[in-house]
Design a protein around this motif. Structure first.
Motif, mmCIF file in Angstrom:
data_model
loop_
_atom_site.group_PDB
_atom_site.id
_atom_site.type_symbol
_atom_site.label_atom_id
_atom_site.label_comp_id
_atom_site.label_asym_id
_atom_site.label_seq_id
_atom_site.Cartn_x
_atom_site.Cartn_y
_atom_site.Cartn_z
ATOM 1 N N ALA A 128 0.832 -1.201 0.000
ATOM 2 C CA ALA A 128 0.000 0.000 0.000
ATOM 3 C C ALA A 128 0.869 1.254 0.000
ATOM 4 O O ALA A 128 0.583 2.234 -0.690
ATOM 5 C CB ALA A 128 -0.923 -0.011 1.221
ATOM 6 N N LYS A 129 1.964 1.231 0.755
ATOM 7 C CA LYS A 129 2.879 2.367 0.798
ATOM 8 C C LYS A 129 3.521 2.599 -0.565
ATOM 9 O O LYS A 129 3.694 3.743 -0.997
ATOM 10 C CB LYS A 129 3.965 2.160 1.850
ATOM 11 C CG LYS A 129 3.478 2.314 3.279
ATOM 12 C CD LYS A 129 4.618 2.081 4.259
ATOM 13 C CE LYS A 129 4.131 2.182 5.696
ATOM 14 N NZ LYS A 129 5.193 1.902 6.656
ATOM 15 N N GLU A 130 3.869 1.517 -1.245
ATOM 16 C CA GLU A 130 4.484 1.620 -2.578
ATOM 17 C C GLU A 130 3.494 2.235 -3.573
ATOM 18 O O GLU A 130 3.868 3.067 -4.406
ATOM 19 C CB GLU A 130 4.950 0.243 -3.075
ATOM 20 C CG GLU A 130 6.192 -0.274 -2.359
ATOM 21 C CD GLU A 130 6.568 -1.675 -2.821
ATOM 22 O OE1 GLU A 130 6.046 -2.143 -3.828
ATOM 23 O OE2 GLU A 130 7.392 -2.292 -2.127
ATOM 24 N N LYS A 131 2.211 1.813 -3.473
ATOM 25 C CA LYS A 131 1.210 2.374 -4.363
ATOM 26 C C LYS A 131 1.011 3.864 -4.125
ATOM 27 O O LYS A 131 0.853 4.655 -5.046
ATOM 28 C CB LYS A 131 -0.128 1.635 -4.217
ATOM 29 C CG LYS A 131 -0.141 0.286 -4.870
ATOM 30 C CD LYS A 131 -1.498 -0.362 -4.758
ATOM 31 C CE LYS A 131 -1.512 -1.735 -5.400
ATOM 32 N NZ LYS A 131 -2.799 -2.395 -5.276
ATOM 33 N N MET A 132 0.996 4.259 -2.863
ATOM 34 C CA MET A 132 0.838 5.673 -2.524
ATOM 35 C C MET A 132 2.043 6.494 -3.001
ATOM 36 O O MET A 132 1.889 7.632 -3.429
ATOM 37 C CB MET A 132 0.661 5.850 -1.014
ATOM 38 C CG MET A 132 -0.645 5.366 -0.487
ATOM 39 S SD MET A 132 -0.856 5.944 1.181
ATOM 40 C CE MET A 132 -2.577 6.276 1.186
ATOM 41 N N ALA A 133 3.200 5.881 -2.906
ATOM 42 C CA ALA A 133 4.433 6.566 -3.355
ATOM 43 C C ALA A 133 4.393 6.754 -4.863
ATOM 44 O O ALA A 133 4.889 7.766 -5.387
ATOM 45 C CB ALA A 133 5.661 5.785 -2.938
ATOM 46 N N GLU A 134 3.803 5.828 -5.589
ATOM 47 C CA GLU A 134 3.722 5.928 -7.054
ATOM 48 C C GLU A 134 2.720 7.024 -7.457
ATOM 49 O O GLU A 134 2.915 7.716 -8.446
ATOM 50 C CB GLU A 134 3.301 4.596 -7.663
ATOM 51 C CG GLU A 134 4.390 3.533 -7.589
ATOM 52 C CD GLU A 134 3.883 2.183 -8.084
ATOM 53 O OE1 GLU A 134 2.779 2.109 -8.615
ATOM 54 O OE2 GLU A 134 4.625 1.214 -7.911
ATOM 55 N N ASP A 135 1.615 7.147 -6.711
ATOM 56 C CA ASP A 135 0.572 8.123 -7.063
ATOM 57 C C ASP A 135 0.999 9.484 -6.681
ATOM 58 O O ASP A 135 1.480 10.365 -6.745
ATOM 59 C CB ASP A 135 -0.744 7.824 -6.324
ATOM 60 C CG ASP A 135 -1.364 6.519 -6.808
ATOM 61 O OD1 ASP A 135 -1.021 6.098 -7.927
ATOM 62 O OD2 ASP A 135 -2.180 5.951 -6.065
#
Length: 165
Positions: free
Chosen positions: A158-165
């Motif tokens: 989830a943290k990786e996805k937020m970092a991408e967005d």
């Protein structure tokens, strides 16, 4: 003259200390005052003998392995390995049967050694399993439960996805 007919078999001696085979031209022979001969395969055995060490207490010797139960001690096949000092008149038929018997004895001996080894190692798996379980119980805090690992994995994704967005 034909050399093949005059050839003699090599005399193979046994090391007094470690019981290994000594080939002609190798090793050391120590003769005591009472004319008893001690043959050693290498200087390591000779030095240990001079230091008055007991072969049964020295871990790398054949005597220790037999005394500790790591090798077969009692077996009828060992009778064939004993040294005989009486010369026997050559007989071709006797030689043939002797060679066949030697092969058979070697085969039987190897089977018995394998069975002995298998019997000696039979309890190792259970012992190893108990050791592993004991170690696991002692260090259980080092192993995270599966649910905790799954939750951490989801959080990191989830943290990786937020970092991408």
């Amino acid at each position: 003259p034909v050399l093949g007919s005059l050839q003699q078999a090599m005399r193979l001696e046994k090391c007094f200390f470690c019981s290994s085979t000594i080939y002609p031209g190798h090793g050391i022979c120590f003769v005591r005052n009472d004319a008893k001969q001690f043959r050693f395969c290498r200087s390591k055995c000779h030095k240990n003998f001079k230091m008055k060490r007991q072969p049964r207490k020295t871990r790398w010797t054949k005597a220790f392995r037999k005394a500790a139960g790591k090798e077969m001690v009692v077996d009828s096949s060992f009778e064939f390995e004993k040294r005989r000092n009486m010369p026997v008149k050559y007989d071709r038929e006797l030689m043939g049967t002797t060679l066949k018997a030697m092969k058979k004895v070697a085969e039987i001996k190897s089977k018995r050694e394998k069975a002995f080894h298998k019997n000696r190692m039979s309890g190792n798996k259970q012992r190893e399993k108990e050791d592993n379980l004991r170690e696991l119980k002692q260090n259980i805090d080092l192993i995270k439960p599966a649910a905790v690992r799954a939750r951490e994995k989801l959080l990191s994704e989830a943290k990786e996805k937020m970092a991408e967005d």
